[in-house]
Design an enzyme around this catalytic site. Structure first.
Site, mmCIF file in Angstrom:
data_model
loop_
_atom_site.group_PDB
_atom_site.id
_atom_site.type_symbol
_atom_site.label_atom_id
_atom_site.label_comp_id
_atom_site.label_asym_id
_atom_site.label_seq_id
_atom_site.Cartn_x
_atom_site.Cartn_y
_atom_site.Cartn_z
ATOM 1 N N ASP A 295 0.816 -1.207 0.000
ATOM 2 C CA ASP A 295 0.000 0.000 0.000
ATOM 3 C C ASP A 295 0.854 1.262 0.000
ATOM 4 O OD1 ASP A 295 -2.654 1.321 0.408
ATOM 5 O OD2 ASP A 295 -1.710 1.945 2.285
ATOM 6 N N GLU B 202 1.162 -0.577 -5.113
ATOM 7 C CA GLU B 202 0.172 0.465 -5.357
ATOM 8 C C GLU B 202 0.959 1.771 -5.439
ATOM 9 O OE1 GLU B 202 -3.138 3.393 -3.806
ATOM 10 O OE2 GLU B 202 -1.762 2.418 -2.414
#
Length: 634
Positions: A302, A355
């Site tokens: 993330d 990401e």
């Protein structure tokens, strides 16, 4: 006395931890039940004046003092009365004399929030049944990858434990034809509204849904049904709760002390100090922990952009340049390359997905060639351009034609995942269906066209849960998905279309096996802005198949549309999103006989070369629809 029971920490263990290379850190630190009875506790707190452990076995009153282990910064003790299943905390006294009860950073089990004590883990006795899956899994180029993103706590009302969730979701995903499930973070977190993105227990599966062994059973269920498991993993930041990692030994231990480096202004969290060997070790070992101990098939990392740039979301003067005067976080680069190298060494068939929302180069390229070593990257640019285009009323799309084709200019620069994730259906953004313009019929038609367009593009598709039932409202983590919508034909049509997309893609590898190659994609017409029509070919490998896609993003049908094709003969109509099977108008009249593959055909001839191809066919192009035509090489 506890000190009659010697601590088992070798000089090699301490040395590896100090240099940041102890890849089995969960076997060194934390609570370790001993074969001879009792539990060894060990924690890194180099600046503490003292550390004690308190818990159920000593009535949380009279703590047992830990002893420093040389100059390592680790404190440890053996408590002969402690047992698996008991709760505990570490009482840390700072150099300034402040005393705080802390959860164990290396706890492998925790109390269910809002309680926050650590739990002595049970010995790992789980017997896995996924040997065949683990031996055969692969993320090799050309391997199929179709991802369903899910949040355990809100997928279905009343399904609130790992095992039941695994059983029900596995049935659902097998029926829909997805290959992988990606779970929002499963590590322990204090605030449910963070969806797991503010982690307090990096080594502890959240107790909201059961025990660590029950999480293992969930993964096992998916594997035995032929489904891979990816988890979202959050090494970019952590919450400021006093009882957790924050200022752990009274100093900025895991984080930077300077808020210009150590705090995220957007999220109100602390940033890891990647310049410390022990902190990088904590995170790299944590990645390996999930892969080894829970058989996870991939980590979606993330907020990578927030790690790469020192000025991420910071005003001028609100950040500290690197030693070369630049904005790149050189220490985070070292960490990310250590991470991807460690996974490649120890779990080479596992994915590491970034990401990363900027144009940082070579994210999925090998480290030896200047890359970061990730296996995949989320294509955030594709997501923004595609949704931006579809949100325009169809009459205005002619002025935004390039938005939909722009992504093909860089589609092969990285190995991409195409995400329509949870981030696109929260915080007032509305649902995917709600983003679509027009009346109800046009909104559903636009959504069907979006999904077929997405599945035909180079890159692995990812959809957030609920996309298959097209809810009118955005996702709410406090309630289950509105499954009752499947009682209504338009919503069932969306679900049936997704199942058919996955089935056709599995049967026609041209739609995925060359996702990484520019030679696997060829525009037929990217310039028909006046009609908002696109046409392209997806090429399989030699001796394989070719699929032609024709997309019409206006509600005006086009009868007698000529499409160029690479050879004459019969071409099967593999998909028509306007079919009545999915809630469409049936304008083209292709008889697909329910959902039977290729039951309708069109004939291409060489009499009229077209769109740079030696043959062509005249087809009926429905309104707000996508067609797929397929043929094997003659």
């Amino acid at each position: 006395m506890p000190y009659d029971h010697p601590v088992v920490l070798t000089d090699l263990d301490l040395h590896l931890f100090g240099e940041g290379t102890h890849r089995r850190l969960w076997q060194l630190l934390g609570a370790q039940p001993l074969p001879t009875g009792g539990v060894q506790f060990a924690v890194w707190a180099p600046n503490a004046a003292s550390v004690e452990v308190v818990g159920d076995w000593n009535d949380w009153a009279s703590g047992t003092m830990l002893e420093p282990q040389g100059s390592s910064g680790i404190w440890a003790v053996v408590c002969p009365s402690a047992q698996p299943g008991q709760r505990y905390k570490l009482g840390v006294t700072s150099g300034a004399g402040a005393y705080v009860l802390k959860a164990d950073p290396m706890a492998r089990q925790s109390e269910c929030p809002p309680s926050n004590a650590s739990v002595v883990p049970q010995p790992d006795t789980y017997v896995w049944g996924d040997d065949e899956w683990m031996a055969s899994r692969s993320h090799a180029l050309g391997a199929p990858l179709r991802i369903y993103e899910a949040h355990i706590g809100s997928w279905r009302s009343g399904v609130d434990n790992y095992v039941e969730f695994g059983e029900q979701l596995a049935d659902h995903l097998v029926a829909l034809g997805f290959t992988h499930v990606e779970l929002l973070p499963v590590a322990e977190h204090p605030f449910g509204g963070s969806w797991g993105y503010q982690v307090s227990g990096y080594y502890s599966p959240t107790a909201r849904y059961g025990t660590p062994d029950e999480m293992r059973a969930m993964v096992d269920i998916f594997h035995r049904r032929g489904l891979g498991v990816i988890i979202d993993w959050v090494p970019a930041h952590f919450p400021k709760d006093e009882w957790s990692l924050a200022r752990f030994d009274g100093t900025a231990l895991y984080e930077h002390a300077d808020p210009r480096q150590g705090e995220h202004p957007d999220w109100g969290t602390y940033v890891f100090n990647y310049g410390r060997n022990e902190v990088r070790n904590f995170l790299v070992a944590n990645a390996l922990y999930w892969l080894h101990e829970f058989h996870i098939d991939g980590l979606r990392v993330d907020a990578v952009a927030s790690m790469l740039y020192l000025d991420y979301s910071r005003p001028a003067g609100g950040w500290v340049p690197n030693r070369e005067g630049g904005r790149e976080n050189l220490e985070a680069l070292v960490f990310l390359r250590e991470l991807t190298s460690a996974v490649a060494d120890e779990a080479p068939s596992a994915m590491v997905i970034a990401e990363e929302s900027t144009a940082w180069p070579k994210v999925t390229h090998p480290i030896a060639f200047g890359g970061l070593g990730f296996t995949h990257k989320w294509n955030m640019g594709w997501m923004n351009d595609t949704l931006g285009y579809l949100e325009h009323d169809s009459v205005h799309r002619r002025f935004h034609h390039r938005e939909l084709s722009f992504g093909l200019l860089y589609a092969f620069s990285e190995r991409f995942v195409l995400p329509l994730s949870h981030d696109e259906v929260v915080h007032g953004k509305g649902s995917l269906l709600g983003k679509m313009p027009g009346d109800d019929w046009q909104r559903f038609a636009n959504l069907r066209a979006l999904y077929a367009w997405m599945w035909a593009q180079p890159g692995a598709p990812l959809l957030f849960m609920g996309a298959e039932i097209a809810p009118f409202t955005e996702w709410n983590e406090s309630t289950g998905l509105p499954w009752h919508l499947l009682d209504h034909a338009p919503h069932r049509g969306i679900r049936d279309l997704l199942a058919e997309l996955n089935r056709v893609v599995a049967a026609w590898p041209a739609l995925f096996e060359r996702d990484h190659e520019a030679a696997g994609f060829q525009w037929l017409d990217a310039n028909d802005a006046d009609h908002s029509i696109f046409a392209f070919l997806r090429w399989g490998y030699a001796g394989g198949t070719v699929v032609a896609t024709v997309a019409n993003f206006t509600p005006v049908p086009h009868g007698g549309y000529r499409v160029g094709l690479p050879w004459p003969g019969e071409w099967q109509v593999l998909l028509d999103t306007d079919s009545p099977n999915y809630g469409g108008s049936g304008f083209a009249g292709y008889d697909l006989e329910g959902l039977r593959l290729g039951s309708a055909t069109v004939t291409a001839t060489m009499e009229v070369p077209w769109q740079g191809q030696p043959a062509s066919a005249v087809i009926e192009v429905p309104p707000l629809a996508v067609l797929w035509l397929g043929s094997a090489r003659p």
